[in-house]
Design an enzyme around this catalytic site. Structure first.
Site, mmCIF file in Angstrom:
data_model
loop_
_atom_site.group_PDB
_atom_site.id
_atom_site.type_symbol
_atom_site.label_atom_id
_atom_site.label_comp_id
_atom_site.label_asym_id
_atom_site.label_seq_id
_atom_site.Cartn_x
_atom_site.Cartn_y
_atom_site.Cartn_z
ATOM 1 N N SER A 1 -9.808 1.802 2.741
ATOM 2 C CA SER A 1 -8.910 2.505 1.875
ATOM 3 C C SER A 1 -7.872 1.629 1.180
ATOM 4 O O SER A 1 -7.271 2.050 0.185
ATOM 5 C CB SER A 1 -8.188 3.585 2.680
ATOM 6 O OG SER A 1 -7.315 3.002 3.615
ATOM 7 N N SER B 1 -10.013 -0.366 7.014
ATOM 8 C CA SER B 1 -9.386 -0.201 5.697
ATOM 9 C C SER B 1 -8.683 -1.427 5.114
ATOM 10 O O SER B 1 -8.326 -1.425 3.942
ATOM 11 C CB SER B 1 -8.384 0.957 5.731
ATOM 12 O OG SER B 1 -9.064 2.190 5.632
ATOM 13 N N LYS C 1 0.850 -1.197 0.000
ATOM 14 C CA LYS C 1 0.000 0.000 0.000
ATOM 15 C C LYS C 1 0.889 1.252 0.000
ATOM 16 O O LYS C 1 1.886 1.299 0.722
ATOM 17 C CB LYS C 1 -0.892 -0.022 1.240
ATOM 18 C CG LYS C 1 -1.963 1.060 1.281
ATOM 19 C CD LYS C 1 -2.846 0.884 2.532
ATOM 20 C CE LYS C 1 -3.957 1.913 2.586
ATOM 21 N NZ LYS C 1 -4.809 1.750 3.784
#
Lengths: 477, 99
Positions: A154, A178, A79
């Protein structure tokens, strides 16, 4: 079968048996990314050359019969709010569009030691604030199950990359859901560790009393391999701890499960409710008991979470001021210092980030602190106590991960509050600092449904064991 | 309902330049969100301590957060600076005139 479809476990066996090479495995992922990422948009950056050279080094070691770590030669996606030295790290924000990391996050240092192959950096909502990746300052990630729908967020880039077989596994971060919510919407496994189980050194901070890094993977076993590699105390993160020895791990037939009645609410999609209940019914006979429990303060969790996390974010994001980070032209002599702050932040932050900074600044401002911030922190105590009581009665809690299936791109972007509701079943766990794993629980209307297993603090091993058992029980052979 | 004055004041505190349109939209949305927060009013928190830091965390971290006071080698500052700051000179951050 393409090599990029392999699980981490299977790939490792084939690497050790020399049926495949790490180079072939990495090439297969890179080809998959090249072929599918125009449509999916999971990656913000791909490290083709470095990935291939990392893979070759592992192949040399295997040839030389040297010992290799459990993740050696395994291609993972990271990420883009986790720092890899020398590479971009944007947190999907324009304010960091030109930023290159000057050090490795602790989780990256650990994975490098194991000789993991890094394929690239994945998309997210700006500063991890959002539930769909539509708040990314660069692109929206599409759900591989249906590209007209969101991948969740996210960590939507990481979840989509795993689902689309662009990588074997990925790292995400989970502040209010997330990791688990995109895992649920994409149909993969995602795990948020206990607060303190994994070092956040080198993770771009959103809300520091919540943030945790964790794995996304194709199977429970794979998620456990990644978690084992990244966990542990780190002197660079004072909140990280050595995970205490777990209580005796029970056999499935001894496990008592609680299902909180507050997690089946009006407004959740009927298909999700039906699916989760079917899943619970299917596994009921193999466990000691499944009983209804109550977590009475659940309905206040989202308000408490949004208030506290926005307050922390408003402080954490104060550092992006145009002097140390930013795009504004510092040579423009006409600008005063104050202009530079206001312009940089006004121009570079996206809508949602500004909104959260405003909420946080409001909640912390004089006259409102007691009514909002302090009150939310007291409610947080009550939510923690709900879980403490529940875990005196049951060993683990089973609950839906998301109130709805993957929604259409654009469907919730007009109303901030309706987007916040996507996290209604995940935020309580972050408020309480507990570990939770989301795994696929079947499909409804052709889209994946996720179920989460919540455990007491530092019961990660028990969660993985139970999740593996449930995975075997429910996967169609 | 939150007033436009309030919104402007908060934006000042947060160092955010907002356009007229943004101010309007922010006012509407914040009002809705603050309404939602009002549900917290019904929770009785008499004698409940805020969860800044749990007892468990305190116990565990007190055991673990101290370490030996040894110097550690860090990267030279020029190298660290170069990746972050848009404006610098001779290894120093260049900032606007403050006084």
């Amino acid at each position: 079968m393409e090599l990029s479809q392999l699980t981490i476990k299977a790939a490792r066996e084939k690497l050790l048996a020399r049926e495949i090479s790490a180079l072939e495995l990495t090439q297969s992922c890179l080809e998959k990314i090249a072929a599918s990422d125009k449509e999916i948009g999971a990656f913000l950056d791909v490290f083709e050359e470095q990935a291939l050279s990392q893979a070759k080094q592992v192949d040399d070691k295997i040839k030389a019969k040297e010992r290799i770590g459990p993740l050696a030669g395994i291609p993972l996606a990271i990420k883009d709010n986790i720092l890899i030295e020398g590479e971009q790290c944007t947190a999907a924000s324009q304010i960091l569009a030109n930023y290159r990391a000057s050090y490795d996050a602790t989780v990256i240092r650990k994975l490098k030691k194991e000789e993991t192959v890094f394929l690239g950096k994945t998309n997210l909502d700006e500063f991890a604030m959002g539930s769909s990746t539509e708040n990314s300052g660069f692109q929206t990630t599409r759900n591989p199950n249906d590209t007209s729908r969101v991948a969740g967020g996210s960590s939507g880039g990481s979840a989509a990359a795993v689902k689309a077989d662009q990588c074997l596994g990925a790292l995400g971060s989970d502040t209010g859901g997330s990791i688990r919510q995109p895992a649920s919407l994409c149909g993969v496994v995602g795990m948020k560790p206990s607060y303190g189980a994994v070092s956040r050194h080198g993770l771009i901070a959103f809300a520091s009393s919540f943030d945790q890094i964790g794995p996304l993977a194709k199977t429970v076993a794979d998620a456990e391999i990644i978690f084992e590699a990244i966990k542990g105390k780190d002197s660079n993160d004072a909140t990280s701890l050595t995970i205490p020895q777990e209580k005796k791990i029970k056999k499935p037939s001894e496990i008592r499960i609680g299902v909180p009645k507050e997690y089946f609410v009006e407004g959740m999609e009927k298909a999700v409710e039906k699916n989760v209940k079917q899943f619970i019914h299917k596994v009921e006979g193999s466990l000691a008991s499944i009983e209804e429990i109550s977590l009475p303060h659940t309905k206040y969790a989202l308000a408490s979470y949004v208030l506290i996390s926005a307050s922390e974010a408003s402080a954490n994001l104060a550092r992006y001021d145009g002097t140390r980070y930013g795009l504004s032209d510092p040579k423009n002599e006409a600008l005063t210092l104050k202009d530079l702050y206001f312009k940089t932040r006004g121009e570079c932050f996206g809508e949602e980030v500004k909104r959260r900074i405003m909420i946080g600044s409001y909640a912390l401002s004089s006259g409102y602190y007691d009514a909002y911030y302090l009150k939310a922190q007291k409610v947080r105590t009550l939510i923690r106590q709900d879980f403490e009581k529940a875990f005196q009665q049951v060993d683990f809690i089973l609950a839906p991960t998301s109130p709805f299936l993957a929604f259409k791109i654009g469907e919730k972007t007009d109303n901030a509050l309706s987007m916040y509701l996507a996290d209604i079943f995940t935020v309580s766990i972050n408020l309480a600092g507990l570990p939770s794993l989301s795994m696929p629980a079947g499909r409804a209307n052709g889209l994946p449904v996720g179920i989460q297993i919540i455990g007491d603090r530092f019961q990660e091993k028990g969660i993985f064991k139970l999740a593996s058992f449930l995975e075997q029980l429910t996967t169609d052979k | 309902m939150i007033s436009e004055e309030d919104i402007k004041h908060i934006a000042q505190l947060a160092h955010l330049e907002l356009s007229e349109n943004e101010l309007k939209k922010m006012g509407k949305e914040l009002s809705l969100i603050l309404d939602y927060f009002n549900s917290l009013k019904e929770v009785d928190v008499t004698e409940v301590r805020p969860a800044f830091y749990s007892k468990e965390e305190k116990r565990l971290s007190l055991l673990e957060t101290t370490r030996e006071d040894k110097t550690q080698k860090e990267k030279n500052k020029k190298e660290v600076l170069k990746d972050a700051a848009p404006c610098q000179e001779k290894g120093f951050l260049k900032v606007k005139k403050v006084i």
